[in-house]
Write a protein that holds these residues in place. Sequence first.
Motif, short mmCIF file in Angstrom:
data_model
loop_
_atom_site.label_atom_id
_atom_site.label_comp_id
_atom_site.label_asym_id
_atom_site.label_seq_id
_atom_site.Cartn_x
_atom_site.Cartn_y
_atom_site.Cartn_z
N ARG A 64 0.83 -1.21 0.00
CA ARG A 64 0.00 0.00 0.00
C ARG A 64 0.86 1.26 0.00
O ARG A 64 0.49 2.28 -0.57
CB ARG A 64 -0.93 -0.01 1.21
CG ARG A 64 -2.04 -1.06 1.08
CD ARG A 64 -2.86 -1.16 2.33
NE ARG A 64 -3.89 -2.18 2.18
CZ ARG A 64 -4.72 -2.54 3.15
NH1 ARG A 64 -4.65 -1.95 4.32
NH2 ARG A 64 -5.62 -3.47 2.94
N LYS A 65 2.01 1.16 0.64
CA LYS A 65 2.95 2.28 0.64
C LYS A 65 3.44 2.56 -0.78
O LYS A 65 3.50 3.71 -1.22
CB LYS A 65 4.14 1.92 1.54
CG LYS A 65 5.06 3.10 1.85
CD LYS A 65 4.48 3.96 2.93
CE LYS A 65 5.44 5.07 3.32
NZ LYS A 65 4.78 6.06 4.20
N ALA A 66 3.75 1.47 -1.50
CA ALA A 66 4.22 1.61 -2.88
C ALA A 66 3.12 2.15 -3.78
O ALA A 66 3.36 2.98 -4.66
CB ALA A 66 4.71 0.26 -3.40
N ALA A 67 1.88 1.67 -3.56
CA ALA A 67 0.74 2.12 -4.36
C ALA A 67 0.46 3.61 -4.13
O ALA A 67 0.16 4.35 -5.06
CB ALA A 67 -0.49 1.31 -4.03
N ALA A 68 0.58 4.03 -2.86
CA ALA A 68 0.34 5.43 -2.52
C ALA A 68 1.40 6.33 -3.17
O ALA A 68 1.09 7.42 -3.67
CB ALA A 68 0.36 5.62 -1.01
#
Length: 233
Positions: A64-68
């Motif tokens: 989710r960090k990468a997606a954000a």
Amino acid sequence: MEEEVQGGSDNIATEYGTYEEFLDSQITSLDLYYLEDEELARQLVELGYRGSGEVLKREEFEARKAAAEASRVSKRSQQKTLASSGKEIKDPFLRSLAEREEKNRSGKMTSIIFIRDKNSRGQEISGYIDYAHRLKSEDFEPYFSCKKKLLPRPSDLSFYNWETQTSTSNPTPNYQVMAENASGLLFKNKRDRKTLNVDPKASSPGDNSTRTVIETPKYQQVVVYDHTTRRKT
């Protein structure tokens, strides 16, 4: 409900710099008092035994960090897509193109540009350019920076070399060319099927269309036809 959960997850990914910070946010002073071990407290939160928030594995948090981050970069990239952005444009023609750039990129408008001028060989040429199509297939930054001069090409909607008498016409993703017509050269918008009449003697260029003559010292003649596509609601 799922959208609400996803939104909360996105907030978690952007609010905390590391997974450890996320775990620590759910550890209370009482937990540390009884467990007397910060690492153990983190493990219990990760397993869902402690903490009042969402149970999130390290892999999920990192994903989710990468997606954000990807979303943030994408938004920044979209904001910089305007080739005319931040440039001091003095030429009336280039200024008119800059004013229409965002709408042509977004699909709110499809402009056809008529240009009559001389090519690098000194031959007089003229043609009709699908501005929205050119914007998507070519980098316009050199044009707005005056490093290149925008001229019609044989691959554009319509092109004519007055010296060699070379004539071409091509459909684009936005327009169909209707060359053999009693009314002269017409362009049919592929989205709303409306016809744009480029005859200067016509009373109107067509429904939802306007004709604007641009006076500029850099070209012999420039006319811009703007067509606004009505979206179905």
